[in-house]
Design a protein around this motif. Structure first.
Motif, PDB file in Angstrom:
ATOM      1  N   LYS A  13       6.859  17.929  19.356  1.00 44.59           N
ATOM      2  CA  LYS A  13       7.154  16.220  19.844  1.00 44.59           C
ATOM      3  C   LYS A  13       6.876  15.297  18.939  1.00 44.59           C
ATOM      4  O   LYS A  13       6.060  15.587  17.988  1.00 44.59           O
ATOM      5  N   VAL A  23       4.885  12.408  17.885  1.00 40.64           N
ATOM      6  CA  VAL A  23       3.541  11.953  18.387  1.00 40.64           C
ATOM      7  C   VAL A  23       3.207  10.579  17.631  1.00 40.64           C
ATOM      8  O   VAL A  23       3.242  10.611  16.560  1.00 40.64           O
ATOM      9  N   SER A  24       2.801   9.475  18.353  1.00 42.11           N
ATOM     10  CA  SER A  24       2.530   8.184  17.505  1.00 42.11           C
ATOM     11  C   SER A  24       0.821   7.899  17.562  1.00 42.11           C
ATOM     12  O   SER A  24       0.416   8.382  18.374  1.00 42.11           O
ATOM     13  N   GLY A  25       0.386   7.229  16.759  1.00 37.50           N
ATOM     14  CA  GLY A  25      -1.041   6.806  16.649  1.00 37.50           C
ATOM     15  C   GLY A  25      -1.249   5.527  16.120  1.00 37.50           C
ATOM     16  O   GLY A  25      -0.162   4.830  15.272  1.00 37.50           O
ATOM     17  N   GLU A  43       4.107   7.687  13.103  1.00 40.42           N
ATOM     18  CA  GLU A  43       4.660   8.540  13.913  1.00 40.42           C
ATOM     19  C   GLU A  43       4.841   9.935  13.219  1.00 40.42           C
ATOM     20  O   GLU A  43       5.237   9.768  12.062  1.00 40.42           O
ATOM     21  N   LYS A  85       1.305  21.438  19.915  1.00 44.47           N
ATOM     22  CA  LYS A  85      -0.188  21.708  20.148  1.00 44.47           C
ATOM     23  C   LYS A  85      -0.712  22.882  19.127  1.00 44.47           C
ATOM     24  O   LYS A  85      -0.109  23.897  18.658  1.00 44.47           O
ATOM     25  N   ILE A 101      -4.326  18.657  17.176  1.00 44.93           N
ATOM     26  CA  ILE A 101      -3.490  18.247  18.217  1.00 44.93           C
ATOM     27  C   ILE A 101      -3.822  19.196  19.320  1.00 44.93           C
ATOM     28  O   ILE A 101      -3.670  20.229  19.601  1.00 44.93           O
ATOM     29  N   ASP A 107      -3.169  15.068  23.688  1.00 44.32           N
ATOM     30  CA  ASP A 107      -2.614  14.096  22.453  1.00 44.32           C
ATOM     31  C   ASP A 107      -0.835  14.052  22.890  1.00 44.32           C
ATOM     32  O   ASP A 107      -0.276  13.251  22.735  1.00 44.32           O
ATOM     33  N   LEU A 108      -0.450  15.318  23.153  1.00 44.47           N
ATOM     34  CA  LEU A 108       0.862  15.603  23.515  1.00 44.47           C
ATOM     35  C   LEU A 108       1.328  14.891  24.675  1.00 44.47           C
ATOM     36  O   LEU A 108       2.298  14.393  24.941  1.00 44.47           O
ATOM     37  N   GLN A 143       0.953  11.251  23.926  1.00 47.26           N
ATOM     38  CA  GLN A 143       1.893  10.823  22.692  1.00 47.26           C
ATOM     39  C   GLN A 143       1.177   9.855  22.162  1.00 47.26           C
ATOM     40  O   GLN A 143       1.985   8.967  21.504  1.00 47.26           O
ATOM     41  N   GLN A 144      -0.069   9.505  22.064  1.00 47.30           N
ATOM     42  CA  GLN A 144      -0.821   8.484  21.433  1.00 47.30           C
ATOM     43  C   GLN A 144      -2.094   8.948  20.896  1.00 47.30           C
ATOM     44  O   GLN A 144      -2.995   9.473  21.926  1.00 47.30           O
ATOM     45  N   ILE A 145      -2.263   8.753  19.622  1.00 45.50           N
ATOM     46  CA  ILE A 145      -3.470   9.139  19.150  1.00 45.50           C
ATOM     47  C   ILE A 145      -4.176   8.037  18.615  1.00 45.50           C
ATOM     48  O   ILE A 145      -3.554   7.264  17.959  1.00 45.50           O
TER      49      ILE A 145
END
Length: 121
Positions: free
Chosen positions: A23, A25-27, A59, A64, A82, A86-87, A90-92
């Motif tokens: 997926k 993932v943004s952070g 992004e 996982k 990950i 986190d999944l 969707q924010q780190i």
């Protein structure tokens, strides 16, 4: 027999596709409370990367168990694993530490300059 073989191939392909659940993932990358720009984020498993923008956001595609490698010239190298959380979110949020350089002591000495004077006529 053909139908059975087709069913086995179909089932195998579904299992393989189901395991590839990467997926986006943004952070955000932080130093204390300040967002950091131009930090490199690399997914070591998929060999893809991203760079944080002026607000520290990025992004990247991840699944996982993937490891994100976060690096910048002025900050310490960091790895982030990950997880399911986190999944799901969707924010780190990743916090980096400053890199410290220790330099050796040097002594500057003044060089003696000899001038050679010559007369020209």
């Amino acid at each position: 027999m053909r139908k059975f073989l087709f069913f086995i191939c179909y089932l195998t392909s579904l299992i393989i596709v189901a395991q590839n659940n990467a997926k986006i993932v943004s952070g955000t990358i932080y130093l204390d409370s300040l967002a950091l720009e131009d930090v490199h984020i690399i997914n070591s498993k998929l060999d893809i990367g991203s760079v944080s923008d002026k607000k520290g956001r990025f992004e990247i595609l991840a699944a996982k168990g993937d490891v994100l490698i976060i690096s910048h010239v002025n900050f310490e190298y960091k790895e982030h694993l990950i997880t399911e959380d986190d999944l799901r979110l969707q924010q780190i949020n990743i916090h980096l530490d400053s890199k410290t350089y220790m330099l050796d002591e040097i002594v500057l000495k003044k060089r003696k300059v000899f001038l050679k004077l010559t007369k020209t006529y």
